[in-house]
Design a protein around this motif. Sequence first.
Motif, PDB file in Angstrom:
ATOM      1  N   MET A 259       0.987  -1.056  -0.078  1.00 58.50           N
ATOM      2  CA  MET A 259      -0.025   0.120  -0.023  1.00 58.50           C
ATOM      3  C   MET A 259       0.902   1.451  -0.067  1.00 58.50           C
ATOM      4  O   MET A 259       0.489   2.321  -0.702  1.00 58.50           O
ATOM      5  CB  MET A 259      -1.034  -0.019   1.342  1.00 58.50           C
ATOM      6  CG  MET A 259      -1.976   1.017   1.387  1.00 58.50           C
ATOM      7  SD  MET A 259      -3.039   0.712  -0.221  1.00 58.50           S
ATOM      8  CE  MET A 259      -4.695   0.954   0.339  1.00 58.50           C
ATOM      9  N   THR A 260       1.964   1.206   0.777  1.00 56.15           N
ATOM     10  CA  THR A 260       2.899   2.338   0.791  1.00 56.15           C
ATOM     11  C   THR A 260       3.419   2.820  -0.832  1.00 56.15           C
ATOM     12  O   THR A 260       3.395   4.004  -0.975  1.00 56.15           O
ATOM     13  CB  THR A 260       4.004   2.090   1.709  1.00 56.15           C
ATOM     14  OG1 THR A 260       3.580   1.716   2.865  1.00 56.15           O
ATOM     15  CG2 THR A 260       5.023   3.386   1.879  1.00 56.15           C
TER      16      THR A 260
ATOM     17  N   LEU B 123       3.121   6.693  -5.069  1.00 52.95           N
ATOM     18  CA  LEU B 123       3.056   7.093  -6.619  1.00 52.95           C
ATOM     19  C   LEU B 123       1.766   8.030  -6.751  1.00 52.95           C
ATOM     20  O   LEU B 123       2.067   8.631  -7.749  1.00 52.95           O
ATOM     21  CB  LEU B 123       2.818   5.614  -7.275  1.00 52.95           C
ATOM     22  CG  LEU B 123       4.149   4.526  -7.365  1.00 52.95           C
ATOM     23  CD1 LEU B 123       3.424   3.156  -8.094  1.00 52.95           C
ATOM     24  CD2 LEU B 123       5.014   5.400  -8.226  1.00 52.95           C
ATOM     25  N   LEU B 124       0.864   7.895  -6.047  1.00 51.14           N
ATOM     26  CA  LEU B 124      -0.060   8.689  -6.106  1.00 51.14           C
ATOM     27  C   LEU B 124       0.340  10.295  -5.800  1.00 51.14           C
ATOM     28  O   LEU B 124       0.074  11.232  -6.760  1.00 51.14           O
ATOM     29  CB  LEU B 124      -1.367   8.429  -5.262  1.00 51.14           C
ATOM     30  CG  LEU B 124      -2.430   9.313  -5.160  1.00 51.14           C
ATOM     31  CD1 LEU B 124      -3.281   9.412  -6.583  1.00 51.14           C
ATOM     32  CD2 LEU B 124      -3.639   9.015  -4.144  1.00 51.14           C
TER      33      LEU B 124
ATOM     34  N   PHE C 124       8.964  11.625  -4.177  1.00 52.67           N
ATOM     35  CA  PHE C 124       7.919  10.546  -3.764  1.00 52.67           C
ATOM     36  C   PHE C 124       8.058   9.197  -4.857  1.00 52.67           C
ATOM     37  O   PHE C 124       7.944   8.124  -4.166  1.00 52.67           O
ATOM     38  CB  PHE C 124       6.512  10.921  -4.200  1.00 52.67           C
ATOM     39  CG  PHE C 124       6.141  12.081  -3.224  1.00 52.67           C
ATOM     40  CD1 PHE C 124       5.849  11.640  -1.759  1.00 52.67           C
ATOM     41  CD2 PHE C 124       6.098  13.374  -3.321  1.00 52.67           C
ATOM     42  CE1 PHE C 124       5.310  12.605  -0.968  1.00 52.67           C
ATOM     43  CE2 PHE C 124       5.639  14.332  -2.187  1.00 52.67           C
ATOM     44  CZ  PHE C 124       5.302  13.741  -1.085  1.00 52.67           C
ATOM     45  N   ALA C 125       8.582   9.526  -6.093  1.00 54.71           N
ATOM     46  CA  ALA C 125       8.509   8.407  -7.063  1.00 54.71           C
ATOM     47  C   ALA C 125       9.597   7.653  -6.717  1.00 54.71           C
ATOM     48  O   ALA C 125       9.651   6.275  -6.594  1.00 54.71           O
ATOM     49  CB  ALA C 125       8.767   8.816  -8.291  1.00 54.71           C
ATOM     50  N   VAL C 126      11.110   8.164  -6.372  1.00 53.04           N
ATOM     51  CA  VAL C 126      12.188   7.019  -5.975  1.00 53.04           C
ATOM     52  C   VAL C 126      11.844   6.195  -5.018  1.00 53.04           C
ATOM     53  O   VAL C 126      12.169   5.038  -4.844  1.00 53.04           O
ATOM     54  CB  VAL C 126      13.634   8.145  -5.681  1.00 53.04           C
ATOM     55  CG1 VAL C 126      14.574   7.091  -5.264  1.00 53.04           C
ATOM     56  CG2 VAL C 126      13.717   8.723  -7.162  1.00 53.04           C
ATOM     57  N   PRO C 127      11.543   6.812  -3.589  1.00 52.02           N
ATOM     58  CA  PRO C 127      10.962   5.843  -2.665  1.00 52.02           C
ATOM     59  C   PRO C 127      10.013   4.887  -2.639  1.00 52.02           C
ATOM     60  O   PRO C 127       9.841   3.778  -2.492  1.00 52.02           O
ATOM     61  CB  PRO C 127      10.432   6.666  -1.351  1.00 52.02           C
ATOM     62  CG  PRO C 127      11.247   8.209  -1.882  1.00 52.02           C
ATOM     63  CD  PRO C 127      11.073   8.195  -3.327  1.00 52.02           C
ATOM     64  N   ALA C 128       8.877   5.266  -3.600  1.00 52.37           N
ATOM     65  CA  ALA C 128       7.752   4.534  -4.313  1.00 52.37           C
ATOM     66  C   ALA C 128       8.219   3.085  -4.624  1.00 52.37           C
ATOM     67  O   ALA C 128       7.915   2.141  -4.372  1.00 52.37           O
ATOM     68  CB  ALA C 128       6.622   5.157  -4.866  1.00 52.37           C
TER      69      ALA C 128
ATOM     70  N   GLY D  96       8.498  -4.119 -13.727  1.00 52.39           N
ATOM     71  CA  GLY D  96       7.297  -4.199 -14.643  1.00 52.39           C
ATOM     72  C   GLY D  96       6.050  -3.655 -13.683  1.00 52.39           C
ATOM     73  O   GLY D  96       5.033  -2.938 -14.258  1.00 52.39           O
ATOM     74  N   GLN D  97       5.934  -4.388 -12.648  1.00 52.10           N
ATOM     75  CA  GLN D  97       4.552  -4.240 -11.992  1.00 52.10           C
ATOM     76  C   GLN D  97       4.607  -2.683 -11.371  1.00 52.10           C
ATOM     77  O   GLN D  97       3.470  -1.971 -11.254  1.00 52.10           O
ATOM     78  CB  GLN D  97       4.492  -5.149 -10.555  1.00 52.10           C
ATOM     79  CG  GLN D  97       4.278  -6.605 -11.048  1.00 52.10           C
ATOM     80  CD  GLN D  97       4.366  -7.519  -9.930  1.00 52.10           C
ATOM     81  OE1 GLN D  97       5.175  -7.496  -9.244  1.00 52.10           O
ATOM     82  NE2 GLN D  97       3.803  -8.904 -10.139  1.00 52.10           N
ATOM     83  N   LEU D  98       5.854  -2.263 -10.891  1.00 49.65           N
ATOM     84  CA  LEU D  98       5.752  -0.980 -10.555  1.00 49.65           C
ATOM     85  C   LEU D  98       5.451   0.137 -11.630  1.00 49.65           C
ATOM     86  O   LEU D  98       4.604   1.153 -11.434  1.00 49.65           O
ATOM     87  CB  LEU D  98       7.189  -0.501  -9.796  1.00 49.65           C
ATOM     88  CG  LEU D  98       7.303  -1.299  -8.568  1.00 49.65           C
ATOM     89  CD1 LEU D  98       9.121  -1.292  -8.233  1.00 49.65           C
ATOM     90  CD2 LEU D  98       6.452  -0.511  -7.313  1.00 49.65           C
ATOM     91  N   LYS D  99       6.020  -0.133 -12.775  1.00 43.43           N
ATOM     92  CA  LYS D  99       5.842   0.714 -13.936  1.00 43.43           C
ATOM     93  C   LYS D  99       4.213   0.630 -14.332  1.00 43.43           C
ATOM     94  O   LYS D  99       3.761   1.883 -14.591  1.00 43.43           O
ATOM     95  CB  LYS D  99       6.817   0.188 -15.075  1.00 43.43           C
ATOM     96  CG  LYS D  99       6.568   1.208 -16.184  1.00 43.43           C
ATOM     97  CD  LYS D  99       6.973   2.687 -15.920  1.00 43.43           C
ATOM     98  CE  LYS D  99       6.785   3.469 -17.069  1.00 43.43           C
ATOM     99  NZ  LYS D  99       6.997   5.078 -16.902  1.00 43.43           N
TER     100      LYS D  99
END
Length: 110
Positions: free
Chosen positions: A1-2, A7-8, A46-50, A62-65
């Motif tokens: 969830m984090t 990412l949001l 935010f993106a890098v830690p996500a 791939g799932q993250l992307k």
Amino acid sequence: MTPLLLLLCSNIFMTIAWYGHLKFTDARLWVVIVASWGIAFIEYCFAVPANRIGYLQGWSAGQLKITQEIVTLVVFALFALLVLKEPIGLRHLGAFACMVGAAAFMFAGK
């Protein structure tokens, strides 16, 4: 969830950085570029830690992307509707359906 929440947040800042200047067409281009880079820095925070957290939790790159792309599409659609006053049409819904289908393939079997 984090990772999803990060990412949001990332995509909210990304959308503002990339498209927010369209509301300020009188601003000089160099000012818009500098402002966008400043906003994009926050997006990266935010993106890098996500991506790091998601990867360490077992998500594939791939799932993250694909998750990031779906979040981007949702955030952009809301931004276009609420800020730019552009209507959401069938092509937007079709694109979203295709992205959800792509995500289903990326997460299948996991």
